[in-house]
Design a protein around this motif. Sequence first.
Motif, PDB file in Angstrom:
ATOM      1  N   VAL A  51      54.470  10.414  -9.274  1.00  7.17           N
ATOM      2  CA  VAL A  51      54.165   9.099  -8.709  1.00  7.17           C
ATOM      3  C   VAL A  51      54.168   8.061  -9.827  1.00  7.17           C
ATOM      4  N   LEU A  52      54.077   6.799  -9.438  1.00 10.72           N
ATOM      5  CA  LEU A  52      53.953   5.720 -10.408  1.00 10.72           C
ATOM      6  C   LEU A  52      52.495   5.316 -10.560  1.00 10.72           C
ATOM      7  N   GLY A  53      52.101   4.992 -11.776  1.00  6.46           N
ATOM      8  CA  GLY A  53      50.747   4.539 -12.041  1.00  6.46           C
ATOM      9  C   GLY A  53      50.754   3.514 -13.151  1.00  6.46           C
ATOM     10  N   PRO A  54      49.683   2.723 -13.262  1.00  7.06           N
ATOM     11  CA  PRO A  54      49.613   1.720 -14.331  1.00  7.06           C
ATOM     12  C   PRO A  54      49.726   2.357 -15.704  1.00  7.06           C
ATOM     13  N   ALA A  55      50.401   1.661 -16.622  1.00  9.98           N
ATOM     14  CA  ALA A  55      50.563   2.192 -17.973  1.00  9.98           C
ATOM     15  C   ALA A  55      49.213   2.351 -18.659  1.00  9.98           C
ATOM     16  N   ARG A  56      48.303   1.398 -18.409  1.00  6.63           N
ATOM     17  CA  ARG A  56      46.950   1.482 -18.959  1.00  6.63           C
ATOM     18  C   ARG A  56      46.003   1.812 -17.818  1.00  6.63           C
ATOM     19  N   ARG A  57      45.581   3.039 -17.771  1.00  7.70           N
ATOM     20  CA  ARG A  57      44.716   3.478 -16.692  1.00  7.70           C
ATOM     21  C   ARG A  57      43.285   3.042 -16.961  1.00  7.70           C
ATOM     22  N   HIS A  58      42.602   2.608 -15.888  1.00  4.62           N
ATOM     23  CA  HIS A  58      41.225   2.166 -16.025  1.00  4.62           C
ATOM     24  C   HIS A  58      40.325   3.355 -16.375  1.00  4.62           C
ATOM     25  N   ARG A  59      39.251   3.045 -17.078  1.00  6.32           N
ATOM     26  CA  ARG A  59      38.289   4.093 -17.426  1.00  6.32           C
ATOM     27  C   ARG A  59      37.721   4.703 -16.146  1.00  6.32           C
ATOM     28  N   ALA A  60      37.832   6.011 -16.045  1.00  2.00           N
ATOM     29  CA  ALA A  60      37.388   6.696 -14.822  1.00  2.00           C
ATOM     30  C   ALA A  60      35.869   6.673 -14.713  1.00  2.00           C
ATOM     31  N   TRP A  61      35.374   6.503 -13.490  1.00  2.00           N
ATOM     32  CA  TRP A  61      33.950   6.627 -13.245  1.00  2.00           C
ATOM     33  C   TRP A  61      33.543   8.085 -13.393  1.00  2.00           C
ATOM     34  N   PRO A  62      32.387   8.365 -13.972  1.00  2.00           N
ATOM     35  CA  PRO A  62      31.936   9.761 -14.073  1.00  2.00           C
ATOM     36  C   PRO A  62      31.788  10.380 -12.689  1.00  2.00           C
ATOM     37  N   ILE A  63      32.340  11.576 -12.517  1.00  2.00           N
ATOM     38  CA  ILE A  63      32.232  12.260 -11.233  1.00  2.00           C
ATOM     39  C   ILE A  63      30.760  12.528 -10.932  1.00  2.00           C
ATOM     40  N   GLY A  64      30.333  12.164  -9.731  1.00  2.00           N
ATOM     41  CA  GLY A  64      28.950  12.330  -9.328  1.00  2.00           C
ATOM     42  C   GLY A  64      28.109  11.084  -9.512  1.00  2.00           C
ATOM     43  N   SER A  65      28.661  10.063 -10.216  1.00  2.00           N
ATOM     44  CA  SER A  65      27.904   8.827 -10.399  1.00  2.00           C
ATOM     45  C   SER A  65      27.884   8.047  -9.091  1.00  2.00           C
ATOM     46  N   PRO A  66      26.913   7.119  -8.910  1.00  2.00           N
ATOM     47  CA  PRO A  66      26.872   6.320  -7.674  1.00  2.00           C
ATOM     48  C   PRO A  66      28.171   5.567  -7.421  1.00  2.00           C
ATOM     49  N   LEU A  67      28.796   5.027  -8.478  1.00  2.00           N
ATOM     50  CA  LEU A  67      30.053   4.310  -8.283  1.00  2.00           C
ATOM     51  C   LEU A  67      31.132   5.240  -7.759  1.00  2.00           C
ATOM     52  N   TRP A  68      31.152   6.461  -8.277  1.00  2.00           N
ATOM     53  CA  TRP A  68      32.167   7.435  -7.840  1.00  2.00           C
ATOM     54  C   TRP A  68      31.924   7.842  -6.397  1.00  2.00           C
ATOM     55  N   LEU A  69      30.680   8.198  -6.061  1.00  2.00           N
ATOM     56  CA  LEU A  69      30.394   8.724  -4.734  1.00  2.00           C
ATOM     57  C   LEU A  69      30.535   7.666  -3.653  1.00  2.00           C
ATOM     58  N   ASN A  70      30.423   6.387  -4.015  1.00  2.00           N
ATOM     59  CA  ASN A  70      30.522   5.332  -3.029  1.00  2.00           C
ATOM     60  C   ASN A  70      31.906   4.680  -2.995  1.00  2.00           C
ATOM     61  N   ARG A  71      32.860   5.254  -3.676  1.00  2.00           N
ATOM     62  CA  ARG A  71      34.214   4.723  -3.612  1.00  2.00           C
ATOM     63  C   ARG A  71      34.769   4.946  -2.210  1.00  2.00           C
ATOM     64  N   ARG A  72      35.547   3.993  -1.738  1.00  2.00           N
ATOM     65  CA  ARG A  72      36.081   4.047  -0.376  1.00  2.00           C
ATOM     66  C   ARG A  72      37.285   4.979  -0.305  1.00  2.00           C
ATOM     67  N   ARG A 103      60.095  12.212  -1.550  1.00  2.00           N
ATOM     68  CA  ARG A 103      58.720  11.748  -1.620  1.00  2.00           C
ATOM     69  C   ARG A 103      58.064  12.106  -2.953  1.00  2.00           C
ATOM     70  N   GLY A 104      58.888  12.460  -3.940  1.00  2.00           N
ATOM     71  CA  GLY A 104      58.367  12.760  -5.263  1.00  2.00           C
ATOM     72  C   GLY A 104      57.742  14.123  -5.424  1.00  2.00           C
ATOM     73  N   HIS A 105      57.880  14.990  -4.410  1.00  2.00           N
ATOM     74  CA  HIS A 105      57.216  16.288  -4.439  1.00  2.00           C
ATOM     75  C   HIS A 105      58.027  17.343  -5.177  1.00  2.00           C
ATOM     76  N   LEU A 106      57.287  18.199  -5.860  1.00  2.00           N
ATOM     77  CA  LEU A 106      57.832  19.428  -6.439  1.00  2.00           C
ATOM     78  C   LEU A 106      57.223  20.598  -5.685  1.00  2.00           C
ATOM     79  N   ASP A 107      58.056  21.426  -5.097  1.00  2.00           N
ATOM     80  CA  ASP A 107      57.615  22.623  -4.387  1.00  2.00           C
ATOM     81  C   ASP A 107      58.680  23.670  -4.624  1.00  2.00           C
ATOM     82  N   THR A 108      58.429  24.537  -5.589  1.00  2.00           N
ATOM     83  CA  THR A 108      59.452  25.482  -6.001  1.00  2.00           C
ATOM     84  C   THR A 108      58.831  26.833  -6.323  1.00  2.00           C
ATOM     85  N   THR A 109      59.618  27.878  -6.275  1.00  2.00           N
ATOM     86  CA  THR A 109      59.181  29.212  -6.660  1.00  2.00           C
ATOM     87  C   THR A 109      59.940  29.649  -7.906  1.00  2.00           C
ATOM     88  N   ILE A 110      59.239  30.349  -8.780  1.00  2.00           N
ATOM     89  CA  ILE A 110      59.799  30.762 -10.063  1.00  2.00           C
ATOM     90  C   ILE A 110      59.538  32.247 -10.248  1.00  2.00           C
TER      91      ILE A 110
END
Length: 361
Positions: A51-72, A103-110
């Motif tokens: 997928v495409l994403g911003p070159a500078r990714r925002h600082r991730a919220w700590p998993i389990g923090s109120p900001l993380w758990l209340n994300r929509r 759709r950008g998916h990789l689904d392969t067997t090796i």
Amino acid sequence: MKRRPFFGARLDDFVTRHLGSALRRAGWRPRIVPFTGLGTPSRVRVLGQLVLGPARRHRAWPIGSPLWLNRRGWRNFFTVPVPNGVISVTISGRAHRFTTDRRGHLDTTIDTPGLAAGWHQVRLDSPGAEQVGAPVQVIGDDQDFGIISDIDDTIISTSLPRPLVAAWNSFIQPEVNRQAVPGMARMYRQLLAGRPDAPVVYVSTGPWTALPFLTRFMDRHGFPPGPMLLTDLGPTTTRWLRSGCAHKRAALVQLAHAFPHIRWVLVGDNGQHDQALYREFAAVRGSRVRAIAIRTLSPTEQVLAHGTVGGLDTRSSRRGRRRVPEVLGADGQALAPVLLAVLREQQHSATGPDQPTDPGH
């Protein structure tokens, strides 16, 4: 003469192509999203998406923090795929080069001769993207027990497929408000007692974009980890909407083919078509099914799920069908004792009355 793809798919590809070009000019770069794969010591299935994403990714919220758990929930759904991108998969010291789908998916067997059973990390690389690791569960050839589980309204209350209710639950509700079905996580842990290497494969019509949320949800509520086989939003090359039944049916067949030594416990609910699909599978491959466990939705949940008070019509032809036990219950607390009793009886019958049985089984 080759048929042109369905109009909806061509429109979707047009939007993806032009949106992707605009985002690249704005500085967005490819990013690999790894999915959990599965396989045998001789062959593994590797899954992921570019997928495409911003070159500078925002600082991730700590998993389990109120900001993380209340994300929509809408944050889980909006991605721009990179069609026909190149992903290199390195496993057992060998690199394999693949191209993503529309759709950008990789689904392969090796082929991976001699790979040890257990959990492994494969390396995924793509030009311009950060290298990531993708987990792969390798299931030993001596493993004969496994669980195939639905997700929506089986382990998490989603009220699908009613569009407005599903949209509210999936897009607006904060993650912390999403509810687990009582007792289901504990039931799965009980089923796996004494079987630490047995696989749990989650099969759902939910979109791949919801995978990060589902992973966090299952970890928070104590569900055992396992590969998820999800699907994709948007039109296909033949129709506007994907068939959820066809996706689940194909996943069951693929798992039966890849792991012929496993007899599965199939877990679903009666809000959609799980019971009919599981009976259909058992009619053809009854020797691969230990039991079917169906969570019965309440009248309110039935209305939210499909607009009627009763469950969906689950009748299916039983001619020639092996007798596969079916258990029903409102949640894991009701299902667990009956299902565990069925499996103990099967184990007792298989070992014989004079043979010792493994109490974990």
